[in-house]
Design a protein around this motif. Structure first.
Motif, PDB file in Angstrom:
ATOM      1  N   GLN A 118     -25.176  59.156 -70.851  1.00  0.00           N
ATOM      2  CA  GLN A 118     -25.786  58.830 -69.575  1.00  0.00           C
ATOM      3  C   GLN A 118     -25.489  57.383 -69.208  1.00  0.00           C
ATOM      4  O   GLN A 118     -25.080  56.578 -70.051  1.00  0.00           O
ATOM      5  CB  GLN A 118     -27.294  59.057 -69.638  1.00  0.00           C
ATOM      6  N   VAL A 119     -25.709  57.053 -67.935  1.00  0.00           N
ATOM      7  CA  VAL A 119     -25.433  55.714 -67.416  1.00  0.00           C
ATOM      8  C   VAL A 119     -26.692  55.161 -66.765  1.00  0.00           C
ATOM      9  O   VAL A 119     -27.456  55.902 -66.139  1.00  0.00           O
ATOM     10  CB  VAL A 119     -24.298  55.750 -66.366  1.00  0.00           C
ATOM     11  N   ASP A 120     -26.894  53.865 -66.918  1.00  0.00           N
ATOM     12  CA  ASP A 120     -27.901  53.162 -66.143  1.00  0.00           C
ATOM     13  C   ASP A 120     -27.338  51.780 -65.811  1.00  0.00           C
ATOM     14  O   ASP A 120     -26.282  51.386 -66.337  1.00  0.00           O
ATOM     15  CB  ASP A 120     -29.224  53.054 -66.898  1.00  0.00           C
ATOM     16  N   HIS A 140     -24.260  52.634 -57.984  1.00  0.00           N
ATOM     17  CA  HIS A 140     -25.408  53.555 -57.905  1.00  0.00           C
ATOM     18  C   HIS A 140     -25.577  54.154 -56.517  1.00  0.00           C
ATOM     19  O   HIS A 140     -26.319  55.127 -56.354  1.00  0.00           O
ATOM     20  CB  HIS A 140     -26.692  52.839 -58.340  1.00  0.00           C
ATOM     21  N   THR A 141     -24.888  53.600 -55.512  1.00  0.00           N
ATOM     22  CA  THR A 141     -24.971  54.151 -54.151  1.00  0.00           C
ATOM     23  C   THR A 141     -23.854  55.149 -53.848  1.00  0.00           C
ATOM     24  O   THR A 141     -23.821  55.722 -52.760  1.00  0.00           O
ATOM     25  CB  THR A 141     -24.933  53.032 -53.097  1.00  0.00           C
ATOM     26  N   GLN A 142     -22.941  55.342 -54.790  1.00  0.00           N
ATOM     27  CA  GLN A 142     -21.874  56.319 -54.599  1.00  0.00           C
ATOM     28  C   GLN A 142     -22.462  57.738 -54.605  1.00  0.00           C
ATOM     29  O   GLN A 142     -23.396  58.027 -55.361  1.00  0.00           O
ATOM     30  CB  GLN A 142     -20.816  56.194 -55.696  1.00  0.00           C
ATOM     31  N   PRO A 143     -21.927  58.661 -53.782  1.00  0.00           N
ATOM     32  CA  PRO A 143     -22.475  60.027 -53.732  1.00  0.00           C
ATOM     33  C   PRO A 143     -22.594  60.689 -55.105  1.00  0.00           C
ATOM     34  O   PRO A 143     -23.598  61.347 -55.392  1.00  0.00           O
ATOM     35  CB  PRO A 143     -21.486  60.769 -52.833  1.00  0.00           C
ATOM     36  N   TYR A 144     -21.594  60.513 -55.950  1.00  0.00           N
ATOM     37  CA  TYR A 144     -21.639  61.150 -57.274  1.00  0.00           C
ATOM     38  C   TYR A 144     -22.837  60.657 -58.064  1.00  0.00           C
ATOM     39  O   TYR A 144     -23.527  61.436 -58.742  1.00  0.00           O
ATOM     40  CB  TYR A 144     -20.340  60.878 -58.038  1.00  0.00           C
ATOM     41  N   TYR A 145     -23.091  59.341 -57.994  1.00  0.00           N
ATOM     42  CA  TYR A 145     -24.203  58.774 -58.757  1.00  0.00           C
ATOM     43  C   TYR A 145     -25.553  59.075 -58.103  1.00  0.00           C
ATOM     44  O   TYR A 145     -26.577  59.176 -58.805  1.00  0.00           O
ATOM     45  CB  TYR A 145     -23.977  57.279 -58.988  1.00  0.00           C
ATOM     46  N   LYS A 146     -25.571  59.244 -56.798  1.00  0.00           N
ATOM     47  CA  LYS A 146     -26.809  59.693 -56.152  1.00  0.00           C
ATOM     48  C   LYS A 146     -27.181  61.096 -56.624  1.00  0.00           C
ATOM     49  O   LYS A 146     -28.360  61.409 -56.816  1.00  0.00           O
ATOM     50  CB  LYS A 146     -26.657  59.664 -54.635  1.00  0.00           C
ATOM     51  N   HIS A 147     -26.168  61.931 -56.862  1.00  0.00           N
ATOM     52  CA  HIS A 147     -26.433  63.271 -57.396  1.00  0.00           C
ATOM     53  C   HIS A 147     -27.025  63.203 -58.803  1.00  0.00           C
ATOM     54  O   HIS A 147     -27.717  64.124 -59.236  1.00  0.00           O
ATOM     55  CB  HIS A 147     -25.153  64.106 -57.411  1.00  0.00           C
ATOM     56  N   LEU A 148     -26.760  62.090 -59.503  1.00  0.00           N
ATOM     57  CA  LEU A 148     -27.327  61.906 -60.841  1.00  0.00           C
ATOM     58  C   LEU A 148     -28.745  61.350 -60.796  1.00  0.00           C
ATOM     59  O   LEU A 148     -29.379  61.186 -61.841  1.00  0.00           O
ATOM     60  CB  LEU A 148     -26.434  60.968 -61.666  1.00  0.00           C
ATOM     61  N   GLY A 149     -29.221  61.030 -59.588  1.00  0.00           N
ATOM     62  CA  GLY A 149     -30.602  60.589 -59.447  1.00  0.00           C
ATOM     63  C   GLY A 149     -30.795  59.154 -59.011  1.00  0.00           C
ATOM     64  O   GLY A 149     -31.936  58.709 -58.816  1.00  0.00           O
ATOM     65  N   PHE A 150     -29.714  58.392 -58.862  1.00  0.00           N
ATOM     66  CA  PHE A 150     -29.845  56.997 -58.428  1.00  0.00           C
ATOM     67  C   PHE A 150     -30.100  56.930 -56.927  1.00  0.00           C
ATOM     68  O   PHE A 150     -29.679  57.810 -56.165  1.00  0.00           O
ATOM     69  CB  PHE A 150     -28.586  56.204 -58.796  1.00  0.00           C
ATOM     70  N   LYS A 151     -30.804  55.885 -56.507  1.00  0.00           N
ATOM     71  CA  LYS A 151     -31.174  55.733 -55.099  1.00  0.00           C
ATOM     72  C   LYS A 151     -30.923  54.308 -54.635  1.00  0.00           C
ATOM     73  O   LYS A 151     -30.972  53.360 -55.441  1.00  0.00           O
ATOM     74  CB  LYS A 151     -32.664  56.061 -54.920  1.00  0.00           C
ATOM     75  N   GLU A 152     -30.677  54.171 -53.357  1.00  0.00           N
ATOM     76  CA  GLU A 152     -30.599  52.836 -52.771  1.00  0.00           C
ATOM     77  C   GLU A 152     -31.952  52.157 -52.887  1.00  0.00           C
ATOM     78  O   GLU A 152     -32.993  52.796 -52.783  1.00  0.00           O
ATOM     79  CB  GLU A 152     -30.138  52.927 -51.319  1.00  0.00           C
ATOM     80  N   GLY A 153     -31.916  50.857 -53.130  1.00  0.00           N
ATOM     81  CA  GLY A 153     -33.143  50.094 -53.316  1.00  0.00           C
ATOM     82  C   GLY A 153     -33.479  49.831 -54.766  1.00  0.00           C
ATOM     83  O   GLY A 153     -34.343  49.000 -55.062  1.00  0.00           O
TER      84      GLY A 153
END
Length: 384
Positions: free
Chosen positions: A93-95, A334-347
């Motif tokens: 996983q990534v953070d 974290h704002t890339q569509p792929y990473y948003k699908h992983l649960g990341f959000k803007e802000g």
């Protein structure tokens, strides 16, 4: 068009590549080991493993460190996606850790805060990847101290930083990390056309990365698990990849390495001139930490948008419209569509997002002329 980055290919480089074309080896010959030895010696590292890209170097570094399912890798949101993707390749996983608002690198204060929380939750990272953005080294001493306290490994993503220094030592020496990764993409400080390299002082990591870059196949009897059938024999002892660097790339990289210090010195002269020419405009020029000597792959300005009569996008498009090939490094991962699908959000990482809203990479390369710099600055001045 004045590009944001450009390689220089000299006759010496061409001659080195032609000599390989006329030799017996186009791959797996002497040039790649010579390039590896030269980079390792330049940086003061014990081992170097050349591969076909810095992305491949990040991948095999993660694999060599045992990153896998159930593990997590932390990196900065302000980087190219490869710094995070390498963990996903391994099933981990990534953070992310937010950036320092002055250096734009991974913030060690934010890292410590996040580590303390992760320790309470039993979710500490296995690997942290600090990225030396633009060539400026991260605060590696602080990050290394945290690694000793919290037990994670470090891969320095120094794709921008060959030729730079940290606390007087070459980036890549490995004093504060397990592996350091360089890129030799054409817009980087030196190029092998495409290519990358992983440096380490750990013999076991070097041996494992060497194996993984070539299918997991070995002819070394010491690595085999059963007796050889004969002189033709090889064994696949792991699942590796075809990540090898060619002899053509090795020869070009080796030739370019001879001009590395000259290139970095010239970039510093250009940066100093930019600093002076831009001093009275409503923008922030790059700040250089006194502990570091940047490779200056990029020259990033941050616009004070309240003082401009145009938006960030309008300024960017105006520069492009005047034949200046500016760029933006980088869109927060974290704002890339792929990473948003992983649960990341803007802000989630506000400093990274503020940086993205204001940053522009101006042209920076060793053959950039004063006249071209003047064109860049004059257009910016007209937009202010």
């Amino acid at each position: 068009m004045i590009p944001y980055g450009r390689q220089e290919i000299t006759q010496t480089d061409i001659d080195a590549v032609v000599a390989v074309l006329q030799s017996d080896f186009l791959t797996q010959g002497p040039q790649v080991p010579l390039f590896e030895d030269a980079v390792a010696a330049y940086c003061g590292a014990r081992y170097a493993v050349a591969v076909n890209s810095a992305t491949s170097a990040l991948h095999i570094a993660c694999m060599a460190l045992g990153l896998g399912h159930g593990d997590t890798l932390w990196t900065t949101p302000i980087t190219f996606v490869a710094s995070a993707n390498c963990a996903l390749y391994c099933g981990a996983q990534v953070d992310f850790v937010d950036i320092d608002p002055i250096t734009y690198n991974l913030c060690p204060v934010a890292l410590e805060r996040k580590l303390l929380l992760a320790e309470q939750q039993g979710r500490l990272p296995k690997v942290v990847v600090p990225v030396h953005l633009c060539g400026q080294p991260c605060d590696m001493e602080a990050i290394f101290a945290l690694s000793q306290r919290f037990g994670f490994s470090i891969i320095e993503d120094a794709s921008h930083a060959i030729g730079g220094k940290y606390k007087g030592e070459p980036i890549g020496s490995g004093r504060y990390s397990d592996v350091t990764v360089f890129s030799f993409h054409p817009v980087k400080i030196i190029t092998s056309a495409e290519g990358g390299m992983a440096l380490t002082n750990n013999a076991q990591l070097a041996q494992r990365m060497d194996l993984l870059r070539s299918h997991g196949v070995t002819r070394n009897p010491d690595l085999m698990t059963q007796e050889s059938d004969g002189p033709w024999y090889y064994q696949q002892v792991d699942l590796g990849y075809n990540y090898r660097m060619t002899e053509l790339q090795g020869a070009l990289g080796l030739s370019q390495l001879n001009r590395l210090d000259q290139y970095v010195s010239t970039r510093h002269e250009l940066a100093h001139r930019y600093d002076e020419l831009l001093a009275d405009l409503p923008l922030t020029t790059p700040w250089q930490h006194p502990d570091g000597y940047s490779g200056l792959h990029l020259y990033v300005i941050r616009l004070h948008l309240d003082a401009f009569k145009r938006s960030h996008r309008q300024i960017f498009e105006s520069l492009r419209g005047h034949g200046i090939g500016v760029n933006l490094h980088y869109i927060p991962v974290h704002t890339q569509p792929y990473y948003k699908h992983l649960g990341f959000k803007e802000g989630q990482f506000p400093e990274a997002e503020r940086y993205y809203a204001e940053a522009i990479s101006l042209p920076m390369y060793a053959t950039l002329t004063a006249l071209q710099q003047d064109v860049v600055v004059n257009v910016l001045r007209d937009l202010a």
